[in-house]
Design an enzyme around this catalytic site. Structure first.
Site, PDB file in Angstrom:
ATOM      1  N   VAL A 300       0.844  -1.205   0.000  1.00 43.63           N
ATOM      2  CA  VAL A 300       0.000   0.000   0.000  1.00 43.63           C
ATOM      3  C   VAL A 300       0.877   1.252   0.000  1.00 43.63           C
ATOM      4  O   VAL A 300       0.631   2.219  -0.720  1.00 43.63           O
ATOM      5  CB  VAL A 300      -0.941  -0.004   1.217  1.00 43.63           C
ATOM      6  N   ALA A 301       1.936   1.210   0.831  1.00 46.83           N
ATOM      7  CA  ALA A 301       2.760   2.405   0.975  1.00 46.83           C
ATOM      8  C   ALA A 301       3.600   2.667  -0.271  1.00 46.83           C
ATOM      9  O   ALA A 301       3.768   3.813  -0.681  1.00 46.83           O
ATOM     10  CB  ALA A 301       3.661   2.258   2.195  1.00 46.83           C
ATOM     11  N   ASP A 347       0.659  37.472 -32.979  1.00 44.77           N
ATOM     12  CA  ASP A 347       0.086  38.594 -33.721  1.00 44.77           C
ATOM     13  C   ASP A 347       0.742  39.869 -33.225  1.00 44.77           C
ATOM     14  O   ASP A 347       1.268  39.898 -32.119  1.00 44.77           O
ATOM     15  CB  ASP A 347      -1.409  38.735 -33.412  1.00 44.77           C
ATOM     16  N   ASP A 643      -6.807  35.132 -33.581  1.00 44.63           N
ATOM     17  CA  ASP A 643      -8.086  35.606 -33.047  1.00 44.63           C
ATOM     18  C   ASP A 643      -9.253  35.401 -34.001  1.00 44.63           C
ATOM     19  O   ASP A 643     -10.386  35.327 -33.577  1.00 44.63           O
ATOM     20  CB  ASP A 643      -7.989  37.083 -32.630  1.00 44.63           C
ATOM     21  N   ASP A 647      -7.945  31.775 -38.413  1.00 42.98           N
ATOM     22  CA  ASP A 647      -6.770  31.365 -37.640  1.00 42.98           C
ATOM     23  C   ASP A 647      -6.932  29.957 -37.076  1.00 42.98           C
ATOM     24  O   ASP A 647      -5.956  29.325 -36.670  1.00 42.98           O
ATOM     25  CB  ASP A 647      -6.550  32.324 -36.461  1.00 42.98           C
ATOM     26  N   ASN A 709       9.659   5.966  -1.083  1.00 44.53           N
ATOM     27  CA  ASN A 709       9.123   4.625  -1.291  1.00 44.53           C
ATOM     28  C   ASN A 709      10.226   3.607  -1.506  1.00 44.53           C
ATOM     29  O   ASN A 709      10.190   2.508  -0.952  1.00 44.53           O
ATOM     30  CB  ASN A 709       8.187   4.596  -2.509  1.00 44.53           C
ATOM     31  N   ASN A 737       3.993   6.492   5.471  1.00 42.43           N
ATOM     32  CA  ASN A 737       3.377   6.789   4.186  1.00 42.43           C
ATOM     33  C   ASN A 737       2.389   7.949   4.316  1.00 42.43           C
ATOM     34  O   ASN A 737       2.359   8.865   3.497  1.00 42.43           O
ATOM     35  CB  ASN A 737       2.657   5.533   3.692  1.00 42.43           C
ATOM     36  N   THR A 740       4.357  11.401   5.419  1.00 42.58           N
ATOM     37  CA  THR A 740       5.338  11.948   4.481  1.00 42.58           C
ATOM     38  C   THR A 740       4.709  12.267   3.128  1.00 42.58           C
ATOM     39  O   THR A 740       4.909  13.333   2.583  1.00 42.58           O
ATOM     40  CB  THR A 740       6.526  10.991   4.281  1.00 42.58           C
TER      41      THR A 740
END
Ligand code: ATP
Length: 913
Positions: A300-301, A347, A643, A647, A709, A737, A740
């Site tokens: 899990v960690a 532009d 714009d 374009d 980890n 876990n 941190t």
């Protein structure tokens, strides 16, 4: 007030799909207006609009509902390994270790809450962005044209359309001038349809044939129009065919996809290690339940399943922050790819310049009139000047805003080129509304940037007068004479063009004006025939000063290894003058290409020149796409602004399409990844800088989480190999876990930009996240951390210290705090960037330290965490060992700085100038 019977029918239509076919196209405009109970000149009142909004609902298509929070919270437990851990905890509880079970559950819940808060933050940031990006429509309400969020449109609203607008609801058109609409979003056919306003006849007309309707979601490619809303939201034709909307915001970014793949691969490795650990423990005779819990807790960690989620948070929160400084992200991947931009094609007008134009010079029959001169020095304009100013006011779409400035001058609203012209005419007492009363406009050929001119027809008694204005090279070839109060005179085109050129070289935008008398209105709106045989009246030079911040932004670009390129519809001399002022080009014209020259170059020739050219002038929007492709063929990562309607293809082809929020069209915005709410070049550069910062912070988070980890996995799996007992209990692993990865990791998002972030070259777009030594650093520091944990365990056991497990636990937590402080900068030492420059992180570190101390020194927590209070010297030893990690990372950085400075003199300059 009850509902009108008609509205009952509407409501029924909205609530009972499929609605009956509407017949608005068969009725006349007046009938439709009556049915909708609205006034075409003033629109609905705000009160009536509000009432109808309640009755009809928002003008929105159904989208996927935002995830409700309980579902979001539940999501956090969906992870397979967490399920396994919960199951194992329950087994352990049944077998008598209920405190362990309870603590594991509490920790998992806390973990879920952190995950949940992150997901909520990301969702909220994205929702806020979506709100900002929502479309607006120009609507007549209470007699005033005003921008209204498209979602607030109601049946009966009078909507004003112009080229580039996305039609916001289904409209019955009342007026249309040269209106052409692209309906491919609705019908799939990419032909533009010319729209009309008369009632149609015929049953079962296909949508494409209902040429007096404008449909929601289609786009105006040409002309202008006015229409009345006849259907909104799911009641529109688009609503009937559209399923759920595809939302660009929800798409995963390339980085997220890569990380998701990577964390899957890593998970497999971690799982294998955990199975090995479990088997090895059993062989050594450890209690099976404890080994099971340990192995699963480690899984899990150490499985980095949260990485893609954290990346989403960093990107979404970053995008929200960008919106605060006017850079609105429309596609999340742009946040991470902005840092790779190596060319910005911008532009000129409004982006590099202020778009606050004013007339500098009015030139008729070779005689100048200087409107900017103070009144005392002012000469009166001649009749010729007055005719020129009359043309400037009449061939013009600006209108008075209703306000005056502090000098009592009328404030005009509309396109800045045009407001400058109405303003200069007003200076000579020629007021547009008064002129229009005398000679009303009866027809027009609207401006488009391909023709670079426009024409309006005015009734003058029994005859008509047409005025044309536009770029000199576009208007002059259509002139056959010179206008004068006495009649037509011969015209020396070359001399006038040379004069226009001379003014343009001073940075002025030069406009030419011409007229033609018509005994009657031409029958066909044939552009070629109408805009010919003109009589030139004169030239007006407008000045549009560069934006104050633009020159500094250009310098930033160049030092960051990004090429700034100007692409403009304006004259090459005007463009070059402005580009020189901004530092985009040095003092030579070799870097300029015009649209006409561009047409001459084939793709290979363009590719050969494209890296040197800094200014493209008189370019059609359609040519922009060739420039993008030529740059991309050199591996450049291109940001391109735009714009207008035309374009859009270039904006889509660019790596980052950038649309204008103020001046731009809906079409351009739809095609873009980034919208500049202030239309400002400096904002693009700011966004690139922010993109680089966010990417850096993602790297920092990955470095931090992965180092921690890997240290945990190494410590636990190596201990048995060295004949040591399990260094940590499941609860320790889960706690480390939680504290941190949770707060300190997230606080990295607040890390300010690295010093010199805009003095390094762009990151290659394909570069791995682990490039530039990141991967190896994770391995090195992970090994060091594990060695410290195992070392302290071994030493304590040897010397008969019963606190060894608490010490390993403490070293592991504190070392990660030291790590997070040390990795705040990739190059600079913590002492250079300052301990206090990321206060949230400092706070998180202090809080984690306090929490860790309480697990050791709060007596009732000892049995829960299976810890013992450490004497001062042991705590001191733990802190010293943790500090070693800090020192090691700082040494790594010092080494990198040393290498960089040794390489600097021979390294190629980042400058692209
Ligand atoms: P940029 O591409 O940098 O925004 P631009 O505004 O000059 O520059 P366009 O809007 O395509 O680009 O205009 C092209 C040319 O058309 C201008 O240089 C000007 O000469 C002419 N022009 C611009 N606006 C009008 C207008 N309202 N009526 C007539 N001519 C115009």
């Amino acid at each position: 007030m009850g509902l009108h019977p008609h509205e009952h029918r509407w409501l029924k239509r909205l609530n009972h799909p499929p609605p009956p076919p509407s017949d608005w196209h068969l009725r006349t405009g007046t009938q439709v207006l009556q049915a909708q109970r609205t006034d075409p000149a003033s629109g609905l009142t705000p009160e009536e609009a509000a009432r109808r909004l309640t009755a009809h609902g928002a003008n929105e298509l159904a989208t996927q509902q935002a995830r409700p929070w309980p579902a979001l919270l539940l999501d956090q437990f969906k992870d397979f390994m967490i399920g396994v851990l919960l199951a194992a905890a329950v087994v352990s509880g049944v077998l008598g270790e209920w405190v362990d079970t309870l603590v594991i559950v509490v920790i998992l819940v806390l973990n879920a809450v952190i995950g949940f808060t992150q997901a909520r933050r990301a969702d909220q940031a994205i929702a806020a962005l979506r709100q900002l990006a929502a479309a607006q429509a120009q609507v007549l309400r209470g007699g005033q044209p005003q921008p209204v969020p498209a979602s607030k449109l109601v049946p009966g609203d009078i909507v004003l359309l112009e080229a580039g607008n996305q039609i916001p609801a289904d409209l019955r058109l009342l007026e249309a001038a040269q209106l052409k609409v692209d309906e491919s979003t609705l019908t799939g056919e990419s032909v533009t349809i010319e729209k009309r306003t008369e009632a149609l006849v015929g049953d079962n007309l296909a949508l494409g044939d209902r040429v007096n309707l404008g449909f929601k979601g289609t786009t105006v490619t040409n002309g202008r129009a006015r229409g009345v809303v006849v259907a909104t939201g799911m009641g529109t034709e688009l609503g009937k065919v559209a399923g759920l909307l595809n939302d660009a915001m929800d798409r995963s970014t390339p980085l997220q996809l890569r990380l998701a793949r990577f964390s899957k691969q890593l998970s497999l490795i971690v799982l294998l290690i955990c199975v090995g650990l479990f088997a090895f423990g059993l062989l050594r005779g450890e209690p099976w339940l404890l080994m099971l819990l340990t192995a699963i807790s480690l899984a899990v960690a150490a499985i980095p399943e949260a990485l893609p989620a954290v990346v989403t948070v960093l990107l979404a929160v970053g995008a929200k922050r960008m919106a605060d400084f006017n850079a609105l992200i429309r596609r999340l991947p742009a946040v991470e790819t902005l840092g790779s931009v190596s060319v910005i094609c911008s532009d000129k007008t409004g982006t590099l310049t202020q778009n606050r134009m004013h007339a500098e010079l009015v030139l008729a029959a070779g005689q100048p009139w200087h409107p900017a001169k103070v009144e005392a020095e002012q000469t009166a304009p001649s009749p010729h000047h007055l005719q020129l100013l009359r043309a400037a006011a009449l061939c013009n779409d600006a209108c008075p805003s209703g306000d005056c400035d502090d000098k009592g001058h009328i404030v005009w609203q509309g396109d800045p080129t045009e407001t400058a012209l109405t303003a200069v005419a007003a200076q000579a007492d020629l007021l547009k509304p008064e002129l229009e009363e005398e000679t009303p406009r009866v027809r027009e050929l609207p401006f488009d940037s391909d023709r670079k001119r426009m024409t309006t027809f005015h009734r003058d008694g029994a005859v008509f007068e047409a005025f044309t204005k536009g770029a000199p090279e576009s208007v002059l070839p259509r002139c056959s004479a010179h206008w004068s109060p006495e009649g037509r005179r011969p015209l020396d085109q070359a001399a006038v063009l040379a004069e226009a050129e001379r003014l343009a070289a001073q940075g002025l935008r030069v406009m030419a004006f011409a007229s033609r008398a018509w005994p009657q209105l031409p029958a066909e709106p044939d552009v070629e025939a109408i805009e010919s045989e003109l009589a030139l009246i004169g030239l007006i030079g407008l000045i549009d000063p560069p934006r104050e911040e633009a020159a500094a932004a250009v310098r930033d670009c160049i030092s960051a290894g990004i090429r700034p390129v100007m692409i403009t519809g304006d004259h090459p001399a005007t463009a070059l003058a402005i580009a020189q002022r901004l530092g985009i080009v040095a003092n030579d014209a070799a870097n300029v290409i015009t649209g006409a020259e561009l047409t001459e170059l084939d793709d290979a020739a363009l590719k050969a020149r494209v890296l040197d050219v800094r200014v493209y002038a008189r370019v059609d929007p359609a040519q922009k796409i060739r420039i993008v492709q030529a740059l991309q063929s050199h591996g450049q990562f291109v940001a391109m602004t735009g714009d207008g309607v035309n374009d859009a293809p270039a904006l889509k082809a660019a790596d980052i399409g950038v649309a204008m929020g103020k001046g731009g069209t809906d079409v351009a915005r739809e095609a873009s990844a980034l919208v500049l709410l202030d239309d400002n070049f400096a904002t693009i550069v700011g966004a690139v800088r922010e993109g680089r910062r966010i990417y850096d912070n993602i790297r920092k988070f990955v470095r931090y989480a992965m180092t921690g980890n890997s240290a945990e996995v190494l410590t636990l799996s190596a201990a048995p190999l060295f004949g040591l007992p399990m260094p940590l209990l499941p609860i320790h692993i889960l706690w480390v876990n939680l504290v941190t990865d949770g707060l300190p990791g997230l606080a990295l998002a607040a890390e300010p930009a690295e010093r010199g972030i805009m003095r390094r070259p762009p990151r290659p777009p394909q570069e791995s996240l682990f490039a530039q030594g990141l991967g190896w650093s994770i391995v090195r520091i992970g090994l060091l951390l594990a060695a410290l944990c195992l070392g302290v365990q071994h030493w304590a056991i040897q010397s008969g210290d019963t606190h060894w497990q608490t010490m390993v636990f403490t070293v592991l937590t504190l070392a990660q705090m030291a790590l997070v402080l040390a990795i705040r900068s990739e190059n600079d030492s913590l002492f250079t960037i300052g301990l206090f420059s990321n206060k949230p992180l400092l706070g998180a570190v202090l809080l984690t330290f306090a929490l860790q101390m309480s697990t050791i020194y709060v007596p009732w927590l000892n049995p829960i965490f299976k810890t013992q209070p450490l004497p001062a010297w042991e705590l001191g030893l733990c802190i010293a060992l943790a500090a070693l990690v800090f020192v090691a990372v700082e040494l790594e950085k010092a080494w990198r700085r040393h290498r960089a400075s040794a390489a600097a003199p021979s390294a190629p300059k980042a400058s692209a100038a």
